[in-house]
Design an enzyme around this catalytic site. Structure first.
Site, PDB file in Angstrom:
ATOM      1  N   LYS A  95     -10.243  -1.397  31.086  1.00 48.19           N
ATOM      2  CA  LYS A  95      -9.350  -1.768  29.976  1.00 48.19           C
ATOM      3  C   LYS A  95     -10.097  -2.113  28.689  1.00 48.19           C
ATOM      4  O   LYS A  95      -9.578  -1.917  27.588  1.00 48.19           O
ATOM      5  CB  LYS A  95      -8.479  -2.949  30.387  1.00 48.19           C
ATOM      6  CG  LYS A  95      -7.479  -2.643  31.495  1.00 48.19           C
ATOM      7  CD  LYS A  95      -6.352  -1.761  31.000  1.00 48.19           C
ATOM      8  CE  LYS A  95      -5.271  -1.557  32.061  1.00 48.19           C
ATOM      9  NZ  LYS A  95      -4.316  -0.512  31.641  1.00 48.19           N
ATOM     10  N   GLU A 117       0.434  -7.237  25.824  1.00 49.92           N
ATOM     11  CA  GLU A 117       1.189  -7.449  27.050  1.00 49.92           C
ATOM     12  C   GLU A 117       0.208  -7.286  28.205  1.00 49.92           C
ATOM     13  O   GLU A 117      -0.821  -6.640  28.054  1.00 49.92           O
ATOM     14  CB  GLU A 117       2.306  -6.410  27.171  1.00 49.92           C
ATOM     15  CG  GLU A 117       1.903  -5.051  27.775  1.00 49.92           C
ATOM     16  CD  GLU A 117       0.880  -4.267  26.957  1.00 49.92           C
ATOM     17  OE1 GLU A 117       0.783  -4.513  25.740  1.00 49.92           O
ATOM     18  OE2 GLU A 117       0.170  -3.411  27.533  1.00 49.92           O
ATOM     19  N   SER A 384     -11.553   2.143  38.873  1.00 50.84           N
ATOM     20  CA  SER A 384     -11.130   1.610  37.573  1.00 50.84           C
ATOM     21  C   SER A 384     -11.299   0.110  37.421  1.00 50.84           C
ATOM     22  O   SER A 384     -11.400  -0.390  36.306  1.00 50.84           O
ATOM     23  CB  SER A 384      -9.671   1.978  37.320  1.00 50.84           C
ATOM     24  OG  SER A 384      -8.865   1.578  38.407  1.00 50.84           O
TER      25      SER A 384
END
Lengths: 398, 274
Positions: A95, A117, A384
């Site tokens: 991210k 968010e 990930s």
């Protein structure tokens, strides 16, 4: 080798085939126009790109490793599996590639207030992290239910100086957190930059977030060539909630037809029960500013998604994935909660890597995918995120 | 052909009177209550009514309309109910009736069938807050074909050239959002900024009537914001009123409806004239 596939989406209106666009209240139109211009200028500028890549190198820890997973490969059959180690990024997931890019843009646009968010909390942590790094005010919207199951990430965000606002409307998960973040943006358009955490939302977010994550696939190409002598694997595998880690890995290979692409959604309790398999079971619709596949009832009301993984617990999906599904360029399947927990154990025991529950969906799908790859073929899985944040959930289910 | 909405707004303008539009969510508090509420709005002096089609994720709404939408959906309200309510309203009232709602339920219904049935049910126009002009091709042809107005919104941060574009594309009127914010937001402390924004918009909107909405709670708010506009729209304040009236167990439904009527009348005239 077959000829390359023509692929140039999105167009100037942000459309991937029929999907994408900008279905937003009028207040956000000028903001999105300004963002499009700022992003286009930044992404064409060497100064911006140098700054972005320098931060990825010295702060995020890129390039992340490409790890040969021999013991995992042995369990699964006659294949060679590699893991793209986004779990080794600072903050523990891919991210942050995106939040670094967006916060540089926010600063360039003179914005002083950051909102985001978050579902699993990984994007919230990655946003709080860069906001702290650049000294900007940061507010993260998070569903009250998610705050329960990801309490550790809430504590991390608060330690980083962010304000975490509990969202109690609707399903109290990622969908509702996104609604509240958009409402905040509608109410504070002048000073606020909304850092969206996936390849969702109105144009230019899907293309911008893709651009900031493409480094995953680009590194994979050169690392794989160094390791095997071939830049292109036989298959790429990634989990898909909104779809950012998948797009980041897939995009640099999209025009290479010999590379099979596999996206793995969350089948939750099963595709006939509660799930989050938007592409497998949804229909086209508009949510959060874009036309894409959507879990909805016959009246067009958005259905609640379910997944053991908070990061995949979302009834929508990025519009580019909708288009790649229709083009049949990516093959999408779904993995249940129980299978994902098996995926966590499998990778932990064979490779000494505890993956996030999101990532575990991609790991668990490998047993189906190996049959579709030639004997001895190469598969790259996007690892990930790391699983520390999920230990509570994993312990409760074992 | 001139629409019922255009005709009505034209008549009011000719009479130098400000138009008052009132929003209420269909199926709120319950589906049984909506027909009576709509008649009370008309009896209280509404010049047109916006019937809200509830959506699970209403992005531009503040808490009152979020709550009314959730309550209506929990009661099982459907698009067919909106058409039925509209047809029922048309039997007794002649004021314009608009549908307001988010684009996804319309897409799932099918835009063409939706427009056709809306028209047959006596609906005069549509307001779809998450369908800006750039995305409106999904709906506009079908709407125009059957004679439904499609109303676009302008906001305080909309540029001059874009306001002119909106004026060219809208039908019925231009809906000026008073503030950069959600429905039901307070206007306190922002009045001067809002007035100078409306003055700017007044100079740019030349082809259509200009109405203002969002945050208007009282006759005083309405009077101040209609100095530079042709009318105003109230939604959240009425929804809050209905919430309170229906929570009050000592009132009969008749009493509740007459208070709705009085509330609307007071909004328009500054005093209860029922």
């Amino acid at each position: 080798m077959s000829a390359s596939v023509e692929y140039s989406a999105p167009d100037s209106a942000g459309r991937f085939g029929p999907y994408g666009g900008a279905f937003v209240p009028e207040i956000l139109i000028p903001e999105l126009q300004a963002l499009r211009t700022a992003f286009a200028e930044a992404w064409a500028s060497n100064t911006f790109k140098d700054r972005y890549h320098a931060l990825l190198q010295t702060y995020v820890g890129r390039p992340t490793a490409l790890t040969r997973a021999d013991r995992l490969s042995e369990v699964l059959g006659d294949v060679q599996i590699f893991l793209k180690r986004e779990d080794l990024c600072h903050t523990g997931a891919h991210k942050i590639n995106n939040t670094i890019g967006q916060i540089l843009l926010a600063r360039q646009m003179g914005k002083t207030r950051i909102i985001a968010e978050t579902g699993a909390g990984q994007h919230g942590v990655a946003t709080a992290t860069v906001a702290a790094r650049f000294g900007l005010e940061c507010i993260v919207y998070m569903g009250a239910e998610d705050m329960q199951r990801q309490a550790l990430n809430v504590a991390r965000m608060e330690l980083l100086g962010a304000e975490v606002r509990a969202v109690t409307s609707g399903s109290q998960t990622l969908k509702d957190a996104t609604n509240e973040a958009i409402r905040d943006w509608v109410s504070n358009p002048n000073d606020t930059f909304y850092i969206i955490g996936s390849v969702v939302g109105p144009h230019p977010y899907p293309v911008m977030v893709r651009s900031f994550h493409c480094v995953i696939g680009e590194e994979t190409k050169s690392q794989l060539e160094a390791a095997t002598g071939r830049a292109n694997p036989d298959a790429l595998v990634a989990c898909v909630g909104g779809g950012s880690n998948a797009i980041g890995l897939f995009y640099p290979f999209i025009q290479d037809p010999e590379v099979q692409l596999f996206g793995v959604e969350a089948a939750g309790e099963g595709l006939n029960g509660r799930h989050a398999a938007t592409l497998s079971r949804g229909k086209p619709g508009v949510l959060h500013g874009a036309l894409s596949y959507l879990l909805q009832d016959t009246q067009g009301q958005v259905k609640l998604a379910h997944s053991i993984s908070a990061g995949l617990d979302y009834p929508g999906v990025g519009p580019e994935h909708a288009w790649l599904k229709d083009l049949e360029r990516v093959c999408y399947s779904a993995i249940t909660d129980t299978e994902a927990l098996y995926g966590v154990r499998l990778l932990s025991c064979t490779e000494g890597i505890i993956p996030a529950l999101e990532t575990a969906h991609a790991i668990a799908a490998l047993k189906h995918i190996v049959d579709r790859v030639r004997p001895g073929g190469t598969i790259v899985v996007n690892c990930s995120g790391r699983g520390d944040k999920d230990m509570q959930t994993i312990m409760a289910r074992s | 052909m001139t629409s019922r909405l255009t005709r009505r707004l034209g008549e009011l303008r000719a009479a130098n009177e400000k138009a008052m539009g009132i929003f209420v969510t269909n199926g709120f508090p319950t589906l049984q209550d909506t027909p009576g509420v709509l008649r009370a709005l008309a009896a209280g002096g509404a010049d047109f009514v916006e019937l809200g089609m509830p959506f699970s994720d209403p992005l531009a709404e503040g808490l009152p309309i979020q709550r009314s939408s959730a309550r209506a959906l929990a009661g099982g309200v459907t698009m067919e109910d909106a058409f039925r309510c509209a047809a029922d309203f048309r039997m007794s009232c002649d004021i314009p009736l608009l549908l307001m709602g988010y684009v996804n339920p319309i897409l799932q219904y099918g835009p063409e069938a939706f427009c056709q049935l809306a028209r047959e049910s006596g609906i005069d126009g549509l307001i779809v807050p998450d369908l800006p002009p750039e995305e409106s091709a999904l709906l506009s042809d079908y709407a125009f074909r059957v004679g439904l107005d499609l109303i676009f919104l302008a906001a305080p941060n909309t540029s001059d050239t874009r306001i002119q574009k909106i004026d060219r594309m809208t039908t019925g009127f231009v809906y000026a959002v008073s503030i950069t914010g959600l429905t039901g937001s307070g206007l306190n402390g922002r009045m001067q900024a809002i007035e100078s924004y409306l003055e700017r918009v007044r100079g740019l909107v030349t082809l259509n009537p200009l109405l203002v909405g969002f945050g208007i709670r009282s006759h005083e708010d309405a009077r101040r914001l209609t100095r530079n506009t042709d009318g105003f729209i109230v939604g959240s304040a009425l929804v809050r009123q209905i919430e309170a009236l229906w929570e009050n167990g000592s009132l009969s439904d008749m009493q509740r409806l007459s208070r709705v009527e009085a509330f609307v009348c007071t909004l328009k005239n500054g005093q209860d004239c029922t």
